[in-house]
Design a protein around this motif. Structure first.
Motif, mmCIF file in Angstrom:
data_model
loop_
_atom_site.group_PDB
_atom_site.id
_atom_site.type_symbol
_atom_site.label_atom_id
_atom_site.label_comp_id
_atom_site.label_asym_id
_atom_site.label_seq_id
_atom_site.Cartn_x
_atom_site.Cartn_y
_atom_site.Cartn_z
ATOM 1 N N LYS A 91 0.838 -1.211 0.000
ATOM 2 C CA LYS A 91 0.000 0.000 0.000
ATOM 3 C C LYS A 91 0.863 1.247 0.000
ATOM 4 O O LYS A 91 0.599 2.207 -0.750
ATOM 5 N N GLU A 92 1.899 1.262 0.823
ATOM 6 C CA GLU A 92 2.782 2.423 0.873
ATOM 7 C C GLU A 92 3.506 2.617 -0.458
ATOM 8 O O GLU A 92 3.685 3.759 -0.914
ATOM 9 N N MET A 93 3.903 1.539 -1.091
ATOM 10 C CA MET A 93 4.545 1.643 -2.405
ATOM 11 C C MET A 93 3.604 2.269 -3.429
ATOM 12 O O MET A 93 4.010 3.110 -4.241
ATOM 13 N N ILE A 94 2.338 1.860 -3.398
ATOM 14 C CA ILE A 94 1.347 2.393 -4.336
ATOM 15 C C ILE A 94 1.119 3.882 -4.105
ATOM 16 O O ILE A 94 1.047 4.676 -5.057
ATOM 17 N N LEU A 95 1.026 4.268 -2.850
ATOM 18 C CA LEU A 95 0.820 5.677 -2.525
ATOM 19 C C LEU A 95 2.049 6.514 -2.873
ATOM 20 O O LEU A 95 1.938 7.630 -3.398
ATOM 21 N N LYS A 96 3.210 5.988 -2.593
ATOM 22 C CA LYS A 96 4.450 6.703 -2.921
ATOM 23 C C LYS A 96 4.592 6.893 -4.422
ATOM 24 O O LYS A 96 5.069 7.933 -4.885
ATOM 25 N N ALA A 97 4.160 5.899 -5.193
ATOM 26 C CA ALA A 97 4.252 5.980 -6.653
ATOM 27 C C ALA A 97 3.359 7.073 -7.228
ATOM 28 O O ALA A 97 3.587 7.529 -8.353
ATOM 29 N N GLN A 98 2.353 7.509 -6.467
ATOM 30 C CA GLN A 98 1.475 8.586 -6.935
ATOM 31 C C GLN A 98 2.169 9.936 -6.948
ATOM 32 O O GLN A 98 1.651 10.904 -7.507
ATOM 33 N N GLN A 99 3.319 10.035 -6.292
ATOM 34 C CA GLN A 99 4.108 11.259 -6.238
ATOM 35 C C GLN A 99 3.253 12.432 -5.749
ATOM 36 O O GLN A 99 2.646 12.358 -4.695
ATOM 37 N N ALA A 191 -8.732 -2.496 -9.423
ATOM 38 C CA ALA A 191 -10.090 -3.002 -9.202
ATOM 39 C C ALA A 191 -10.749 -3.451 -10.504
ATOM 40 O O ALA A 191 -11.534 -4.408 -10.502
ATOM 41 N N ASP A 192 -10.436 -2.780 -11.607
ATOM 42 C CA ASP A 192 -11.049 -3.158 -12.885
ATOM 43 C C ASP A 192 -10.301 -4.277 -13.599
ATOM 44 O O ASP A 192 -10.703 -4.711 -14.685
ATOM 45 N N GLY A 193 -9.189 -4.753 -13.005
ATOM 46 C CA GLY A 193 -8.444 -5.852 -13.584
ATOM 47 C C GLY A 193 -7.651 -5.500 -14.821
ATOM 48 O O GLY A 193 -7.117 -6.383 -15.498
ATOM 49 N N ALA A 194 -7.511 -4.220 -15.124
ATOM 50 C CA ALA A 194 -6.818 -3.803 -16.351
ATOM 51 C C ALA A 194 -5.348 -3.479 -16.121
ATOM 52 O O ALA A 194 -4.559 -3.477 -17.071
ATOM 53 N N PHE A 195 -4.963 -3.212 -14.876
ATOM 54 C CA PHE A 195 -3.602 -2.781 -14.575
ATOM 55 C C PHE A 195 -2.988 -3.626 -13.471
ATOM 56 O O PHE A 195 -3.700 -4.132 -12.596
ATOM 57 N N ALA A 196 -1.683 -3.736 -13.511
ATOM 58 C CA ALA A 196 -0.927 -4.395 -12.446
ATOM 59 C C ALA A 196 0.056 -3.401 -11.860
ATOM 60 O O ALA A 196 0.715 -2.651 -12.596
ATOM 61 N N PHE A 197 0.129 -3.388 -10.522
ATOM 62 C CA PHE A 197 1.143 -2.557 -9.877
ATOM 63 C C PHE A 197 2.412 -3.387 -9.786
ATOM 64 O O PHE A 197 2.412 -4.485 -9.220
ATOM 65 N N CYS A 198 3.507 -2.867 -10.340
ATOM 66 C CA CYS A 198 4.712 -3.672 -10.528
ATOM 67 C C CYS A 198 5.961 -3.005 -9.963
ATOM 68 O O CYS A 198 6.079 -1.774 -9.937
ATOM 69 N N GLN A 199 6.877 -3.857 -9.552
ATOM 70 C CA GLN A 199 8.223 -3.442 -9.204
ATOM 71 C C GLN A 199 9.133 -3.765 -10.383
ATOM 72 O O GLN A 199 9.237 -4.909 -10.814
ATOM 73 N N ALA A 200 9.795 -2.756 -10.922
ATOM 74 C CA ALA A 200 10.801 -2.950 -11.961
ATOM 75 C C ALA A 200 12.178 -2.754 -11.343
ATOM 76 O O ALA A 200 12.299 -2.429 -10.159
ATOM 77 N N ARG A 201 13.209 -2.904 -12.133
ATOM 78 C CA ARG A 201 14.569 -2.783 -11.616
ATOM 79 C C ARG A 201 14.872 -1.362 -11.136
ATOM 80 O O ARG A 201 15.756 -1.161 -10.309
ATOM 81 N N HIS A 202 14.107 -0.369 -11.630
ATOM 82 C CA HIS A 202 14.443 1.021 -11.323
ATOM 83 C C HIS A 202 13.212 1.906 -11.100
ATOM 84 O O HIS A 202 13.348 3.123 -11.019
ATOM 85 N N TYR A 203 12.024 1.290 -10.973
ATOM 86 C CA TYR A 203 10.814 2.110 -10.846
ATOM 87 C C TYR A 203 9.666 1.242 -10.348
ATOM 88 O O TYR A 203 9.717 0.008 -10.458
#
Length: 451
Positions: A91-99, A191-203
């Motif tokens: 959850k914190e990662m998702i919120l932080k990614a919102q900048q 929620a709509d199943g269209a997107f995945a929240f992901c960890q990449a090597r740099h983002y």
């Protein structure tokens, strides 16, 4: 503060477009771009007797990458990443990614691709689509690969957030672009199943599930740490997949080889990930052995920094990888990665991660010019929100840089004018920001891996 066209470039090119609001972009005849022979590879490499000396071995680059990961939490060793993550951490990662959108109840004054204002209701729907309530207990991530060049977004929506209804080059929700064959870890779904929240090597961010193929760890690791691979050395490389479609790679992309030896007709046999019903299959593709690819990473040399950077010369500016191009930080990141050096995605994090640096803070203009004599070719020059690559001194002793530039300012008879140039170019360090400060006086540091 809401993320908008002026604040959005804090990690990439803030100084170029911030500090004053100009309602209509001004296009002038003045240019900071140098177009003579100083904007050629040969000018810088022909007289550099030590230019092809290898600066770092493969083992030293591995150690360097490890060191930079300790300096910037935006860099991740995916092979060592623990896929069992507490829901609260995700959850914190998702919120932080919102900048700058984190905690904001409205999107501010932003527009979609048709020029229509984004409503508060639409923004609230995008926030709700983050599906935070579904995060419970411990999350077990899934291994995935990108199957096409795709965007990584700050919110799970395809809707653009432009600050100007007609000037549509800077999407506030654009985090970065990912090339095909990029390994990711899926930590959550919208929620709509269209997107995945992901960890990449740099983002971290949201990626369309249609651009991902889920696989097992064994197959995934072949892309994280391939034994034999091609690295893309051209600014862009289009690869045909089975004669049915093509995929676009950008410089620094790694393509695993299906066979370590060169095949008939000077071709390489490589793997490209393909998604079938969301699951990985692999297509074997033939890639011609030319100067657009190299088996393994290029040697780390001063001349290779220059050669690689010049391949982008004249390309359009691509905010966050938009328009299939590079912004200031992805430009230098791609150049460095072609030699195996993994630096962070954004300029502020790149500055933090540099293993060696020269500090320009508090220096007079004269001392700054003097300090430039200590900067090696290929080093990165930083000012708030912007990064440039140092080429060296020209025949008259002027330090020159190459960078992906968005805009600059000129001043005449007390009037200030903003010019959008939006391309990769060679310039000196005299051009000015909106306060009339020359670039040499705005430098905060020079960062480099080795002299």
């Amino acid at each position: 503060m809401k993320r908008n066209f002026l604040t959005a470039c804090g990690s990439r090119c803030l100084w170029l477009i911030a500090l004053v609001i100009i309602a209509v972009p001004a296009w002038g005849e003045a240019s900071i771009a140098i177009s003579d022979n100083r904007a050629t590879e040969t000018y810088w490499t022909k007289n550099n007797s030590a230019g092809d000396k290898v600066l770092l071995s493969a083992q030293e680059i591995t150690a360097l990458n490890r060191t930079m990961r300790t300096k910037s939490d935006s860099l991740v060793d995916l092979a060592a990443f623990n896929v069992n993550v507490p829901a609260a951490s995700v959850k914190e990662m998702i919120l932080k990614a919102q900048q700058d959108y984190r905690g904001e109840s409205t999107p501010g004054e932003v527009y979609d691709a048709s020029g229509k204002a984004i409503s508060t209701a639409s923004y609230a729907q995008a926030q709700a689509n983050c599906n935070l309530k579904a995060l419970q207990g411990t999350i077990t991530g899934k291994y995935a690969l990108t199957t096409e060049r795709t965007d990584m977004r700050l919110l799970p929506t395809p809707q653009n957030y432009f600050d100007d209804a007609s000037f549509r080059h800077y999407d506030n929700l654009q985090g970065t672009a990912l090339d095909p064959a990029e390994p990711l870890i899926i930590l959550h779904k919208s929620a709509d199943g269209a997107f995945a929240f992901c960890q990449a090597r740099h983002y971290t961010g949201w990626v369309s599930l249609g651009a991902l193929a889920v696989t097992d760890r064994a197959h995934w690791q072949r892309y994280v740490n391939p034994k034999d691979f091609l690295v893309v050395t051209a600014n862009k490389k289009v690869v045909a997949v089975g004669g049915a479609w093509t995929v676009l790679f950008q410089m620094g992309s790694v393509i695993p080889l299906a066979n370590s030896k060169l095949q008939a007709h000077d071709t390489w046999l490589a793997y490209v990930p393909v998604e079938v019903n969301g699951v990985l299959t692999e297509a074997e593709v033939k890639i011609t052995d030319d100067d657009s690819v190299h088996k393994g990473f290029l040697p780390c040399t001063q001349n290779n920094f220059i050669r690689q950077s010049m391949k982008f010369l004249g390309d359009g500016y691509g905010w966050g990888g938009m328009e299939d191009s590079v912004d200031c930080s992805s430009f230098v990141g791609d150049v460095y990665r072609s030699m195996g050096i993994e630096i962070p995605r954004d300029a502020d994090q790149q500055e933090l991660a540099m293993p060696q640096s020269l500090n320009f803070a508090g220096l007079s203009t004269a001392k700054r010019w003097q300090k430039m004599q200590e900067v090696p070719a290929g080093a990165l020059l930083f000012k708030p929100g912007h990064v440039m690559m140092y080429l060296g001194r020209d025949a008259k002793g002027n330090p020159l840089v190459i960078h992906s530039a968005s805009s600059y300012f000129t001043f005449k008879n007390g009037n200030k004018q903003k010019h959008y140039i939006r391309k990769v170019l060679v310039s000196d360090l005299h051009y000015q920001n909106s306060k009339g400060v020359e670039t040499i006086d705005g430098l905060t540091s020079a960062g480099f891996c080795v002299k």
